[in-house]
Scaffold this active site. Structure first.
Site, mmCIF file in Angstrom:
data_model
loop_
_atom_site.group_PDB
_atom_site.id
_atom_site.type_symbol
_atom_site.label_atom_id
_atom_site.label_comp_id
_atom_site.label_asym_id
_atom_site.label_seq_id
_atom_site.Cartn_x
_atom_site.Cartn_y
_atom_site.Cartn_z
ATOM 1 N N LYS A 78 23.778 44.856 33.010
ATOM 2 C CA LYS A 78 23.914 43.441 33.380
ATOM 3 C C LYS A 78 22.822 42.910 34.147
ATOM 4 C CE LYS A 78 28.004 41.073 35.625
ATOM 5 N NZ LYS A 78 29.192 41.252 36.385
ATOM 6 N N SER A 153 33.039 38.597 34.285
ATOM 7 C CA SER A 153 31.661 38.159 34.127
ATOM 8 C C SER A 153 30.715 39.028 33.090
ATOM 9 C CB SER A 153 31.046 37.754 35.501
ATOM 10 O OG SER A 153 30.724 39.016 36.238
ATOM 11 N N SER A 177 35.611 41.894 36.828
ATOM 12 C CA SER A 177 34.303 41.634 35.819
ATOM 13 C C SER A 177 33.967 42.722 35.183
ATOM 14 C CB SER A 177 33.352 40.993 36.630
ATOM 15 O OG SER A 177 33.244 39.697 36.684
HETATM 16 N N1 GLN Z 1 36.829 36.304 37.808
HETATM 17 C C1 GLN Z 1 36.603 36.600 38.973
HETATM 18 C C2 GLN Z 1 35.788 35.562 39.635
HETATM 19 O O1 GLN Z 1 35.615 34.517 39.040
HETATM 20 C C3 GLN Z 1 36.092 38.041 39.206
HETATM 21 C C4 GLN Z 1 34.588 37.815 38.903
HETATM 22 C C5 GLN Z 1 34.011 39.404 38.987
HETATM 23 O O2 GLN Z 1 34.570 40.342 39.233
HETATM 24 N N2 GLN Z 1 32.555 39.217 39.361
HETATM 25 O O3 GLN Z 1 35.297 35.593 40.824
#
Ligand code: GLN
Length: 492
Positions: A78, A153, A177
């Site tokens: 990532k 994400s 994410s």
């Molecule tokens: N969906 C959550 C956010 O928007 C978690 C994102 C993540 O785990 N990086 O912050």
């Protein structure tokens, strides 16, 4: 069967028996990326020359007697995890052109183990989002339905795995994410306990929550990857000195007599009925395997969303202050340093990142700190207590990873708050620092559904054990998206 379809452990088997070489395997995956990624767009950057060079080196190491599982196995990383010599942007325009002079500890560990790095996968800018729609570059498509998001994400990782554009991958999870995109794409995503894995060199979003986690095609692969990345790192003071077991030794299909807790609060109103049906059936499968399922209660679940959306933006606003156009990436000249600073940040950050910096700065400002951030931290303690109480009575807690299937690209673009609410089941355990995995558990309207399994902090082996037993008893992971005829064959 094509080589790119292999899992890490299957590839290892063939490599150690010398039935295939890492160069052959890497070439197969690179060809797959070339044929497929114009549709999926999982990768921000592919590094074929570097990958082939690493593959050749891995083949030499194996010929010299090295037999470690990751040696010569292609991996995707990532793009929020730094990679020495490979551009790392966190999918933000503000870091465009930034080539880190060092590796994140997790990158270094898998490189030293001989993994072949294929490239960097797409994400929501700075890991803020649910869908990769917030990427500063482009949206990734879900291989199961190209009109839908892959989740986020770590959406690039999940899509790359589902489309067989990699063998394994590393993602990050702040509030879901790793798990949510795994659920949307029919792959496995493990969020380790807070402190289990070093974050050194991982671009910070919310420091009391961020964790690096394996995203893989099956549970065994997640255990293999965790074996490499877990453990104390002197370069990250939040990494904890708890012994690292051999996680693959925990993979045992016998869960007879284990106690599984089903939180009353996890079957939320408005949940997709197909998801509910799949998860209820998955729980029956655990019962058939001899687990004892009982109801538990996590009464503060409903505060997970407000607490997270105070804590995470507050921490993000502090972490993102460093992008000033002077030290890294984008730099727009101005009349003076403040002008340059404003212009660079104005041009470099996307809408969601800006929204979070504004929210977070507000929550931390004088006079509001006690009312918001401090209050949120207190409620966070109550959420943690809920899990402690429940996990005194049961070994693991299970539920859906997310109460819906992958949504259509653009579906939530006018209403970010509606999207914040979809995180309801992935935030509380992240706030509590627990390990949690998402495993393929069925389909609703032809789209994948993930089941989430969590346990006490530092009990990754318990989570993996139950996930493995479930995986071995079901066929869900074997279904592949209808991208091409070859993939269809696997499905039958
Ligand atoms: N969906 C959550 C956010 O928007 C978690 C994102 C993540 O785990 N990086 O912050």
């Amino acid at each position: 069967m094509e080589l790119y379809q292999l899992t890490i452990h299957e590839a290892w088997e063939l490599l150690r028996k010398k039935e295939i070489s890492s160069v052959e395997l890497t070439e197969s995956v690179l060809r797959r990326i070339e044929e497929t990624d114009d549709k999926i767009r999982a990768y921000l950057k592919v590094t074929p020359d570097l990958a082939l060079q690493q593959a050749r080196e891995a083949d030499e190491r194996r010929a010299a007697g090295d037999d470690t599982p990751l040696l010569g196995v292609p991996m995707a990383i990532k793009d929020v995890i730094t990679t020495k010599g490979i551009e790392t942007t966190a999918a933000s325009k503000i870091l465009e052109g930034y080539v880190p002079p060092y590796d994140a500890t997790v990158t270094r560990k898998i490189r030293e183990a001989g993994a072949v790095i294929l490239g960097k996968t797409n994400l929501d800018e700075f890991a803020m989002g649910w869908s990769t729609e917030n990427s500063g570059y482009f949206v990734t498509h879900n291989p199961w339905d190209l009109d839908r998001v892959p989740g986020g994400s770590s959406g690039g990782n999940a899509a790359a795995l589902a489309a067989d554009e990699t063998i394994g991958s590393l993602g990050t999870d702040t509030g879901g994410s790793v798990r949510q995109p795994a659920s949307f794409c029919n792959v496995v995503g493990l969020r380790p306990s807070y402190g289990r894995v070093s974050r050194y060199g991982v671009i910070a979003f919310a420091s009391s929550l961020d964790q690096v986690g394996p995203m893989t095609k099956d549970v065994r692969d997640a255990a293999i990857l965790l074996n490499y990345i877990a453990g104390r790192d002197p370069k990250d003071s939040t990494s904890v000195d708890v012994p690292v077991p051999d996680y693959t030794a925990a993979l045992d299909a016998d869960i007879e007599g284990m106690k599984v807790g089903l939180p009353r609060e996890y079957f939320v109103e408005g949940m997709d009925p197909g998801v509910e049906k799949a998860i209820r059936e998955a729980i029956s499968t655990l019962e058939e395997l001899g687990a004892e399922v009982r109801e538990v209660s996590l009464p503060h679940t409903k505060y997970g969303v407000p607490v997270y959306y105070l804590v995470a933006p507050a921490e993000a606003s502090a972490n993102l202050a460093r992008y000033d156009g002077i030290r890294y990436g984008l730099s727009i000249p101005g009349e003076d340093v403040w002008d340059s600073y404003e212009k660079t940040r104005g041009a470099g950050f996307g809408d969601e990142v800006r929204r979070r910096i504004l929210l977070g700065t507000y929550a931390l400002s004088a006079g509001y700190y006690d009312a918001y951030y401090l209050k949120a931290q207190k409620v966070r303690t109550l959420i943690k207590k809920d899990f402690e109480d429940a996990l005194d009575k049961v070994d693991v807690i299970v539920g859906p990873t997310i109460p819906m299937i992958a949504f259509k690209i653009g579906q939530f673009s006018e209403d970010p708050t509606a999207m914040y609410l979809t995180d309801i089941l992935s935030l509380p355990n992240a706030l509590a620092g627990l390990p949690a995995i998402s495993v393929p558990a069925g389909f609703s309207e032809g789209m994948p559904v993930g089941m989430q399994i969590m346990a006490k902090p530092f009990q990754e082996e318990v989570v993996l054990h139950v996930a493995y037993a479930f995986e071995q008893a079901t066929e869900w992971r074997k279904f592949k998206p209808p991208l091409d005829a070859k993939a269809q064959e696997v499905k039958q």
